[in-house]
Design an enzyme around this catalytic site. Structure first.
Site, short mmCIF file in Angstrom:
data_model
loop_
_atom_site.label_atom_id
_atom_site.label_comp_id
_atom_site.label_asym_id
_atom_site.label_seq_id
_atom_site.Cartn_x
_atom_site.Cartn_y
_atom_site.Cartn_z
N LEU A 162 -2.49 34.13 4.64
CA LEU A 162 -1.99 35.48 5.45
C LEU A 162 -2.36 34.86 7.05
O LEU A 162 -2.93 34.08 7.36
CB LEU A 162 -3.29 36.37 5.22
CG LEU A 162 -3.18 37.12 4.06
CD1 LEU A 162 -4.24 38.25 3.89
CD2 LEU A 162 -1.78 37.80 3.35
N ASP A 163 -1.13 35.33 7.57
CA ASP A 163 -1.22 35.29 9.20
C ASP A 163 -2.23 35.74 9.76
O ASP A 163 -3.14 36.36 9.21
CB ASP A 163 0.11 35.77 9.69
CG ASP A 163 1.34 35.37 9.13
OD1 ASP A 163 1.47 34.41 8.74
OD2 ASP A 163 2.39 36.03 9.21
N LYS A 164 -2.65 34.80 11.06
CA LYS A 164 -3.73 35.13 11.58
C LYS A 164 -4.10 36.91 11.81
O LYS A 164 -5.10 37.18 11.63
CB LYS A 164 -3.60 34.64 13.10
CG LYS A 164 -5.12 34.91 13.75
CD LYS A 164 -4.86 34.27 15.30
CE LYS A 164 -5.83 34.83 16.29
NZ LYS A 164 -5.79 34.29 17.67
N ARG A 187 7.57 39.72 8.03
CA ARG A 187 7.85 39.89 9.35
C ARG A 187 9.35 39.68 9.78
O ARG A 187 9.96 40.09 10.47
CB ARG A 187 6.76 38.95 10.26
CG ARG A 187 5.34 39.42 10.05
CD ARG A 187 4.43 38.40 10.45
NE ARG A 187 4.56 38.17 11.94
CZ ARG A 187 3.89 37.25 12.63
NH1 ARG A 187 3.22 36.43 12.00
NH2 ARG A 187 3.94 37.30 13.86
#
Length: 317
Positions: A138-140, A237
């Protein structure tokens, strides 16, 4: 420090006759991936009737196999005592709820303080699993559920499930603009041609498919549910931004939008929300050992809940 080196003994089943040795061993030793077994064959760590052979060697069935499984250190990251929100754990898998702000694994500029460091502190044995068991990410600044492989058989199984697109990953996102209905976004994604830290829709990119549906409509925003069919970097995104509905708070693929006649509370909330409003709320996969279907849900974090409530209140004002 290297892991113990188990020696495994077996016989090639008669039904494997005519197959390549590496393929036969993948069935015989399902804890290990075919690529790992092939590497051990090439290194001389596999003996077939006492002889070294090559991975493409055709077996006849009945041969004696001796495998010296070299469990080398797979990661160099150091363990760190970072708190984990573990939702499920057994000898094969760990399901963790990652908070926004926590990077998944070390990289340039982020040598420590990551989820990988935390996992190695929680389970030192992960040092012998590729990427310390991290099979997806998962992205930060995205929160939510991740599954971690705690054994080699789990790593092999989960990678195969992800490749086969049989892992169900469901997200919730708050996006700008009023959506009329849900849909399917099928646009290839690759590295951005100018900004190397970003991704972009591009014809020569890798296949990427996202399904989305409307959950709740607000005056200038929409709460949507997203399901990944593929798992490209920044996929949701990039895809939502490509249909002109960027995720609220995502300044990499959108910008701050203050709706006309917005309440002071909403303006303050939008300006203060400094991450993408994206949460991995549901995860389903097949257990690598039992074959049981497992499903996990986690509520959105407090910051995203507060933002949505403020957006809802603005719409009703």
């Amino acid at each position: 420090m290297n892991q113990p080196q188990p020696t495994l003994n077996a016989s090639i089943p008669v039904e494997s006759a005519g197959r390549r040795l590496d393929a036969a061993l993948a069935d015989l030793f399902p804890d290990f991936s075919r690529s790992r077994l092939s590497a051990w064959i090439k290194a001389g760590d596999v003996l077939l009737d006492g002889e070294q052979v090559v991975p493409r060697h055709i077996v006849h069935g009945g041969e004696a196999v001796v495998l010296n499984a070299r469990m080398q250190r797979e990661v160099s990251a150091a363990p760190e005592a970072i708190e984990l929100d573990i939702r499920y754990e057994d000898e094969d898998v760990i399901v963790v709820n990652k908070p926004a702000g926590l990077i998944v694994h070390p990289g340039a500029g982020n040598p420590d303080g990551t989820l990988q460091n935390a996992l190695l502190h929680h389970e030192p044995g992960l040092v012998g699993i590729p990427r310390a068991g991290l099979v997806h990410r998962l992205d930060k600044n995205t929160s939510g559920l991740m599954v971690v492989a705690r054994s080699l058989r789990a790593h092999t199984s989960l990678v195969e499930q992800l490749s086969a697109r049989s892992v169900h990953r469901q997200y919730e996102a708050l996006v700008y603009g009023p959506m009329v209905s849900g849909g399917r976004i099928d646009k290839p994604i690759g590295r951005h041609p100018v900004d190397r830290l970003k991704q972009a829709v591009r014809e020569d990119g890798r296949e990427a498919v996202t399904h989305y549906r409307v959950r709740e409509r607000f005056r200038a925003m929409t709460l949507v549910e997203c399901r990944l069919e593929t798992g490209r970097t920044h996929q949701i995104r990039v895809h939502l931004a490509s249909i002109r509905h960027p995720i609220v708070g995502d300044l990499s693929y959108g910008n701050l939008r203050l709706p006309k006649a917005a309440t002071a509370e909403l303006i303050e909330a939008l300006r203060g929300f400094r991450r993408q409003a994206l949460h991995a709320e549901r995860l389903e996969f097949t257990h690598p050992a039992s074959g049981e279907s497992l499903a996990f849900d986690v509520a959105r974090p407090a910051d995203m809940t507060a933002l949505i409530e403020t957006v809802r209140a603005d719409s009703q004002a």
